[in-house]
Design a protein around this motif. Structure first.
Motif: not given
Length: 383
Positions: A244-256
Motif C-alpha cells: 500500500s505504499n510508494a516513495a521517491l528514492p530515499g523516502h520509504r517510511s522508516r517507522h512502517n
C-alpha cells in the motif's frame, strides 16, 4: 529475536473533529480543548513511566497517529515532543512523523512541529474529489488538501506523505485517476494508497449493507484501480516498495518498515499496540482505565491483550508481514531469527500452488504485483 536493536515509538491520539464514516479505529469526536490537554498530560506521564525501563534503547523512529494528532494545540504537541526527547534516547537522525488532517493543520502548528524536531508530515487527503470526500465524511475539501500541502512545503517540510483511497462507493475510475494524477503532480515524497475496507459497525457499513444507500465497488474494479495507480506512480518515478505504499528514492517510511520487518516497537497512548521482548500487547482501550493506571503510576497495559505466541506462530507473523514488502523476505533472515530453514518448516509445494505469484529468487521470497491481489490468501498458507 528481532532484526535490529533500534526501537520504534508509536503515540496514539484518539481524537477527531468528527469521526469519518468508514473509520473503525479507536477514535472519537472531541472539540473540547480541556479534554485534549488532559489527555496530552496523561500521555506525557505514560512516556515518563515507560521510559524508566526502556530509556537505554536507541529510538530511530517516532510516529504520532490517530485519530487526528493535528487536532491538539501546537503547545500540547510541543510538550509531548519535548517529553519524548527528555525521556527516551532518540537518535539525532530519527524519523519523526505526525499525521494531520488538512482542515486542522495551521501554519502555527507546522512551525511548532518543525521547531520541535518533526521531520515528516503525513496528510490524510484520501481524495481530490469533493463528492468522494463527502461520501467518506471527511471535514476538509479538495482545496484544503492542496493548500495544506503547499503550506507544508513553504513551512519547510521536506518529507511529506499523502494518503489516498480507492474502492469507494460512487468513485469512478476517472475520479480515481484524477486523484492519483493530482497527487503525483504535487510530488510528495511518499504516497500511501488504500483500498477502502467497509468494516462492520461503521456508518459506511450501515449505508452500504443495511440501508442500501450506496453500492460497494466490485472487486475487479477495485483491483483495476490499484494497478492503474501503480502504473501512474511508477511513470512518475515512485518506487512501489510495499503493498500500500510508494516513495521517491530515499523516502520509504522508516517507522512502517519496522512493522513489516519484524522489528520492535512500543505503543503509547490509548489502545496502542507494542511488540517488545517477544511479547505483543495493547494499552487499555477505555479512557477511564487508561487515566486510572496513569494516575497510579502504572503502565496502562490491558492484561487480557498480552500474547506470547509459539515460535511457529511468530514465524507466520514474520512471513505475513514481510511479504507485504515488494522485496519480500530473505530466507537467511528467517534462519537468523528462528534458527531453522523456512522450507523445512513449510511445504515447498506452496510455490507450485501460487506459481508466478509467490516467487523464490535465490535467497528472496516475494509476491509478484498480481500476487499482491491475493496476498491474504497466500499469506494464510504460512499462518
Amino acid at each position: 529475536m528481532t532484526t535490529t536493536n533500534k526501537l520504534g515509538l508509536y503515540l496514539h491520539i484518539p481524537f477527531c473533529a468528527r469521526k469519518c464514516r468508514y473509520c473503525d479505529f479507536l477514535s472519537f469526536g472531541c472539540g473540547d480543548s480541556k479534554v485534549l490537554s488532559e489527555y496530552a498530560a496523561a500521555l506525557m506521564r505514560e512516556i515518563e513511566i515507560r521510559s524508566e525501563r526502556w530509556r537505554y534503547r536507541e529510538v530511530d523512529s517516532v510516529y504520532i497517529g490517530g485519530g487526528t494528532p493535528s487536532l491538539l494545540s501546537e503547545w500540547d504537541m510541543g510538550k509531548i515532543l519535548d517529553s519524548l526527547r527528555d525521556n527516551f534516547n532518540i537518535d539525532e537522525d530519527a524519523e519523526i512523523t505526525i499525521e494531520a488532517n488538512p482542515a486542522t493543520l495551521s501554519d502555527e502548528k507546522m512551525e511548532r512541529y518543525l521547531r520541535k524536531g518533526v521531520n515528516r508530515l503525513s496528510i490524510g487527503v484520501q481524495s481530490f474529489d469533493n463528492q468522494i470526500l463527502n461520501v467518506l465524511g471527511r471535514i476538509h475539501s479538495k482545496n484544503d488538501a492542496f493548500y495544506s500541502f503547499q503550506r507544508a512545503k513553504k513551512a519547510g517540510f521536506e518529507n511529506i506523505n499523502l494518503d489516498i483511497m480507492f474502492g469507494i462507493p460512487g468513485q469512478t475510475m476517472k475520479m480515481w485517476k484524477d486523484t492519483v494524477r493530482q497527487c503525483v503532480f504535487l510530488r510528495p515524497e511518499h504516497i500511501s494508497l488504500y483500498s477502502l475496507q467497509i468494516e462492520e459497525g461503521t456508518e459506511m457499513y450501515r449505508m452500504v449493507y443495511e440501508d442500501g444507500i450506496m453500492e460497494p465497488v466490485p472487486e475487479i474494479t477495485d483491483r483495476e484501480m490499484y494497478h492503474t495507480a501503480l502504473r501512474m506512480m511508477r511513470r512518475a518515478g515512485y518506487d512501489h516498495y510495499e503493498i500500500s505504499n510508494a516513495a521517491l528514492p530515499g523516502h520509504r517510511s522508516r517507522h512502517n518498515m519496522k512493522y513489516w520487518s519484524y522489528d520492535e516497537y512500543m505503543g503509547l497512548g490509548l489502545g496502542a499496540s507494542s511488540f517488545l521482548e517477544g511479547s505483543r500487547f495493547k494499552n487499555c482501550s477505555g479512557m477511564g482505565d487508561y487515566i486510572r493506571a496513569i494516575k497510579e503510576g502504572a503502565e496502562p497495559v490491558d492484561g487480557n491483550s498480552v500474547e506470547n505466541y509459539t515460535q511457529r506462530e511468530e514465524m507466520g507473523i514474520f512471513i505475513f508481514t514481510g511479504l507485504r514488502k515488494a522485496e519480500g523476505i530473505e530466507l537467511g533472515q528467517f534462519r537468523k531469527v528462528f534458527g531453522q530453514e523456512l522450507f523445512q518448516v513449510y511445504d515447498r509445494k506452496i510455490l507450485d500452488r501460487y506459481k508466478g505469484m509467490l516467487i523464490l529468487d535465490g535467497d528472496r521470497l516475494y509476491l509478484s504485483e498480481h500476487g499482491m491481489d491475493i496476498s491474504n490468501r497466500i499469506m494464510t498458507e504460512f499462518v
